[in-house]
Design a protein around this motif. Structure first.
Motif, PDB file in Angstrom:
ATOM      1  N   GLU A   1       0.854  -1.192   0.000  1.00 62.17           N
ATOM      2  CA  GLU A   1       0.000   0.000   0.000  1.00 62.17           C
ATOM      3  C   GLU A   1       0.892   1.245   0.000  1.00 62.17           C
ATOM      4  O   GLU A   1       1.770   1.385   0.859  1.00 62.17           O
ATOM      5  CB  GLU A   1      -0.908  -0.021   1.238  1.00 62.17           C
ATOM      6  CG  GLU A   1      -1.702   1.236   1.488  1.00 62.17           C
ATOM      7  CD  GLU A   1      -2.619   1.573   0.355  1.00 62.17           C
ATOM      8  OE1 GLU A   1      -2.354   2.577  -0.326  1.00 62.17           O
ATOM      9  OE2 GLU A   1      -3.599   0.818   0.151  1.00 62.17           O
ATOM     10  N   ASP A   2       0.660   2.171  -0.954  1.00 61.74           N
ATOM     11  CA  ASP A   2       1.497   3.365  -1.026  1.00 61.74           C
ATOM     12  C   ASP A   2       0.927   4.547  -0.243  1.00 61.74           C
ATOM     13  O   ASP A   2       1.604   5.561  -0.080  1.00 61.74           O
ATOM     14  CB  ASP A   2       1.737   3.770  -2.480  1.00 61.74           C
ATOM     15  CG  ASP A   2       0.463   4.176  -3.197  1.00 61.74           C
ATOM     16  OD1 ASP A   2      -0.592   3.591  -2.895  1.00 61.74           O
ATOM     17  OD2 ASP A   2       0.513   5.070  -4.060  1.00 61.74           O
ATOM     18  N   ASP A   3      -0.302   4.424   0.230  1.00 62.94           N
ATOM     19  CA  ASP A   3      -0.865   5.445   1.121  1.00 62.94           C
ATOM     20  C   ASP A   3      -0.396   5.100   2.542  1.00 62.94           C
ATOM     21  O   ASP A   3      -0.981   4.242   3.210  1.00 62.94           O
ATOM     22  CB  ASP A   3      -2.385   5.430   1.029  1.00 62.94           C
ATOM     23  CG  ASP A   3      -3.044   6.511   1.890  1.00 62.94           C
ATOM     24  OD1 ASP A   3      -2.423   6.952   2.877  1.00 62.94           O
ATOM     25  OD2 ASP A   3      -4.193   6.889   1.586  1.00 62.94           O
ATOM     26  N   LEU A   4       0.667   5.760   2.994  1.00 64.39           N
ATOM     27  CA  LEU A   4       1.305   5.353   4.240  1.00 64.39           C
ATOM     28  C   LEU A   4       0.423   5.594   5.461  1.00 64.39           C
ATOM     29  O   LEU A   4       0.488   4.836   6.439  1.00 64.39           O
ATOM     30  CB  LEU A   4       2.640   6.082   4.400  1.00 64.39           C
ATOM     31  CG  LEU A   4       3.690   5.727   3.341  1.00 64.39           C
ATOM     32  CD1 LEU A   4       5.010   6.419   3.630  1.00 64.39           C
ATOM     33  CD2 LEU A   4       3.890   4.213   3.257  1.00 64.39           C
TER      34      LEU A   4
ATOM     35  N   ALA B   1      -1.852   2.703   5.458  1.00 62.54           N
ATOM     36  CA  ALA B   1      -1.077   1.502   5.780  1.00 62.54           C
ATOM     37  C   ALA B   1      -0.838   1.389   7.284  1.00 62.54           C
ATOM     38  O   ALA B   1      -0.950   0.298   7.860  1.00 62.54           O
ATOM     39  CB  ALA B   1       0.253   1.525   5.035  1.00 62.54           C
TER      40      ALA B   1
ATOM     41  N   SER C   1       5.567  -0.286  -0.098  1.00 61.93           N
ATOM     42  CA  SER C   1       4.848   0.803  -0.769  1.00 61.93           C
ATOM     43  C   SER C   1       5.069   0.864  -2.271  1.00 61.93           C
ATOM     44  O   SER C   1       4.473   1.691  -2.956  1.00 61.93           O
ATOM     45  CB  SER C   1       5.254   2.153  -0.150  1.00 61.93           C
ATOM     46  OG  SER C   1       6.652   2.357  -0.275  1.00 61.93           O
ATOM     47  N   ASP C   2       5.904  -0.004  -2.811  1.00 67.62           N
ATOM     48  CA  ASP C   2       6.248   0.026  -4.234  1.00 67.62           C
ATOM     49  C   ASP C   2       5.980  -1.335  -4.867  1.00 67.62           C
ATOM     50  O   ASP C   2       6.298  -2.377  -4.289  1.00 67.62           O
ATOM     51  CB  ASP C   2       7.720   0.403  -4.396  1.00 67.62           C
ATOM     52  CG  ASP C   2       8.160   0.404  -5.845  1.00 67.62           C
ATOM     53  OD1 ASP C   2       8.631  -0.645  -6.328  1.00 67.62           O
ATOM     54  OD2 ASP C   2       8.000   1.450  -6.504  1.00 67.62           O
TER      55      ASP C   2
ATOM     56  N   LEU D   1      -0.388   1.300  -7.572  1.00 73.45           N
ATOM     57  CA  LEU D   1       0.905   1.361  -6.894  1.00 73.45           C
ATOM     58  C   LEU D   1       1.944   2.013  -7.797  1.00 73.45           C
ATOM     59  O   LEU D   1       1.860   1.895  -9.028  1.00 73.45           O
ATOM     60  CB  LEU D   1       1.399  -0.054  -6.546  1.00 73.45           C
ATOM     61  CG  LEU D   1       0.619  -0.865  -5.528  1.00 73.45           C
ATOM     62  CD1 LEU D   1       1.077  -2.318  -5.574  1.00 73.45           C
ATOM     63  CD2 LEU D   1       0.800  -0.289  -4.126  1.00 73.45           C
TER      64      LEU D   1
END
Length: 238
Positions: A14-17, A20, A38-39, A61
């Motif tokens: 998940e790239d929305d920290l 996440a 995240s990548d 992503l």
């Protein structure tokens, strides 16, 4: 007996920290070990190398899309993949399942529903003890087809049938009304809580996937799920 999923390793891609962190904190309360990636390209490398019990995989992503990640890892990863889609989009859901995802949820899903989906997938990996299946009680049994609601388990000729949560819920609804015609309106209302608009074909596609999982040839007279033209579907005893 402890709940299935305790001490299991979950990889959250998940790239929305901010999101996440929320999901990670929630799952760790239930004794999951959660790692965050995240990548997309990093996810491919780590999923194959670390072999977590379950991957929660976002579609959008950086690096590689979630769909591409799923495609690349599926042949080398034996755990479960739970896709997150941004919208209730049947095309995304169907493509994800065809690429090897085991189930999907809509992004920003309620945490407890996400937990329920994760646990349902992990139960599939629990020992099924087929040798004692004759003594095991089932909620529904129609010839060679057996359904256990508590363990969310389906057996066909004594072998496990792999179903997504959506497919399992549809099968249970048909089983509850075995021998009766269940309309598309009733299916959508009971499974989604929505009114049928007369155009939605998502249930037809879900039926098609369920038939495939049950080795059910829709052209045969002894099919398990019968289409009643202009009305709906009927679970028949084989």
């Amino acid at each position: 007996m402890s709940e299935v999923g305790m001490n299991k390793r979950v990889m959250l891609v998940e790239d929305d920290l901010d999101l996440a962190v929320l999901i990670q904190d929630f799952l760790e309360r239930y004794e999951f070990t959660v790692s965050v990636v995240s990548d997309g390209q990093d996810a491919v490398t780590r999923i194959i190398a670390e072999q977590p019990d379950l991957v929660i995989l976002d579609i959008m992503l950086p690096g590689l899309s979630g769909m591409e990640v799923c495609r690349q890892v599926r042949q080398q990863y034996e755990g479960f993949i739970l896709m997150q889609t941004a919208l209730d989009d049947d095309i995304d859901q169907m493509l994800g399942l065809e690429l090897g995802a085991d189930d999907y949820v809509i992004k920003q899903v309620q945490p407890r529903l996400l937990l329920s989906r994760i646990r349902a997938l992990l139960r599939r990996a629990a020992p099924l003890q087929f040798a004692s299946s004759e003594q095991q009680s089932f909620d529904y049994q129609f010839g060679a087809l057996k359904i256990d609601l508590t363990r969310r388990m389906v057996l066909l000729y004594g072998q496990p049938v792999e179903l997504t949560t959506a497919e399992f819920e549809l099968l249970c609804l048909l089983a509850k009304h075995c021998g009766e015609v269940v309309t598309r309106e009733d299916i959508i209302q009971q499974l989604r809580g929505l009114e049928y608009d007369g155009l939605d074909r998502s249930i037809d596609r879900r039926i098609s996937r369920l038939r495939k999982a049950l080795q059910d040839d829709a052209k045969e007279q002894d099919q398990v799920i019968k289409t009643v033209r202009g009305k709906g579907y009927q679970l028949c005893i084989r």
